[in-house]
Motif scaffolding. Sequence first.
Motif, short mmCIF file in Angstrom:
data_model
loop_
_atom_site.label_atom_id
_atom_site.label_comp_id
_atom_site.label_asym_id
_atom_site.label_seq_id
_atom_site.Cartn_x
_atom_site.Cartn_y
_atom_site.Cartn_z
N GLY A 202 -12.32 -7.52 -1.79
CA GLY A 202 -12.16 -6.18 -2.35
C GLY A 202 -13.39 -5.79 -3.13
N ASP A 248 -3.22 -10.13 2.84
CA ASP A 248 -3.64 -8.78 2.51
C ASP A 248 -4.17 -8.76 1.08
N ALA A 250 -5.58 -5.88 -2.22
CA ALA A 250 -5.72 -4.52 -2.72
C ALA A 250 -6.40 -4.56 -4.08
N TRP A 293 5.83 -7.31 -0.56
CA TRP A 293 4.57 -6.94 0.08
C TRP A 293 4.62 -7.42 1.53
N SER A 296 0.55 -3.95 5.38
CA SER A 296 -0.83 -3.66 4.98
C SER A 296 -0.84 -2.57 3.92
N SER A 297 -1.70 -2.73 2.92
CA SER A 297 -1.63 -1.90 1.72
C SER A 297 -2.77 -0.91 1.60
N VAL A 298 -2.51 0.16 0.83
CA VAL A 298 -3.52 1.11 0.37
C VAL A 298 -3.14 1.51 -1.05
N VAL A 299 -4.10 2.03 -1.79
CA VAL A 299 -3.84 2.54 -3.14
C VAL A 299 -4.13 4.03 -3.16
N LEU A 304 0.40 1.47 -5.42
CA LEU A 304 0.24 0.60 -4.27
C LEU A 304 1.28 0.96 -3.20
N ASN A 344 -6.15 2.01 6.11
CA ASN A 344 -7.05 2.37 5.02
C ASN A 344 -6.67 3.76 4.55
#
Length: 405
Positions: A202, A248, A250, A293, A296-299, A304, A344
């Motif tokens: 990250g 994953d 973040a 969780w 797949s993550s995004v902020v 989150l 993303n």
Amino acid sequence: MQRVRVSSQQAPVQKLGNSQMTLSPKFRLAAAQSTLLDPALEFELSTRGEQLIPGLPDDVALQCLLRVPVDKHAACKAVCKRWYSLFGSKEQFFTRRKELGFRDPWLFVFAYHKCTGKIEWKVLDLTHFSWHTIPAMPCKDKVCPQGFRCVSIPHEGVLFVCGGVVSDVDCPLNLVLKYDVRKNRWTTMTKMITPRSFFGSGVIDGMVYVAGGSSTDLFELNSAEVLDPKKGMWKPVANMGMNMASYDTAVLNGKLLVTEGWFWPFYVAPRGQIYDPITDNWENMAAGLREGWTGSSVVIYGHLFVVTEHERTKLKVYDMETDSWDVVEGPVLPEQICKPFSVNCWESKVYVVGRNLHVAVGHILRMYPSNPSGKKCRFSVQWQMVDAPQTLFDLTPSSAQVLFA
């Protein structure tokens, strides 16, 4: 759900630029010659009265021409010498865009062929919804595409590809490559201290962090390190406290969140760690955060979000106060997005790239309660589909990064 047909079988993917590098198994790049034309020629043409666009001042004309999509550049070069000077060099074109403050988002997709495993980078212009290619990434044969980790610094127009693994011998790599949109070129960076694959990564305050992952013989690592891109140097940071490969990662509230992820069958709960670069300290992830969780993550909006893989591909958001997850209102992920997918985001939009490089754009809306003392704010999503041309149907995504160009 809104659908956008952006290309067809008759619309080939355009090349963003020609590679000027020679690849070798040692990941070395040949020196690339500048493609910029002589500035004196441009000055001579302008003083002779050759306008960029007849009837318009050059500064106004330049504002127009710098908005031309990349897939039209080849045709534009044939118009006149001044247009050839502008469109004939990608480095010059994107340098002028940067100087004048242009910042259109592009989605860079790290993809591989399903049968051969060959790696390619494809780029979706998120303004014109057209696909392009960039020069090939210098890479050995027989690497596992999923073993690399990709991170980006969007407004600087750069992305980094780190690590990886040679699949036939399970040998991890400490490779670090940098791609610069403005130069349209790959360069090698200082190698990581520790070779690793399937690790967490990250960007925090312009610094690239990597943690954990798999080493030789697939033993898991607990080490972590950070790259200062301006100095080009790696240095170690505090160990994670446990050996862990990453599913994953973040960056939330200035901290790096690394999750091990669920494995099927669900014999044991996943582990997770959180790194604070200010204190150089790791702490265990809250139980609700790591156990929920599942994708797949995004902020977005400082929250989150996870595109789930085990719950009908719904979008959900983490509530830090209750250490729980809430389902985001709206439809599930469009059925055209097949696993595996990469995720993303930028601002209030989440981009999900599925097999065959179909892209779902999720528009996230934040809904505040009418009474300030009432319930917490809620979120909803609406999906827009961007279909890929058939020339991309044999590709599977491994990572997606948003850059500005």
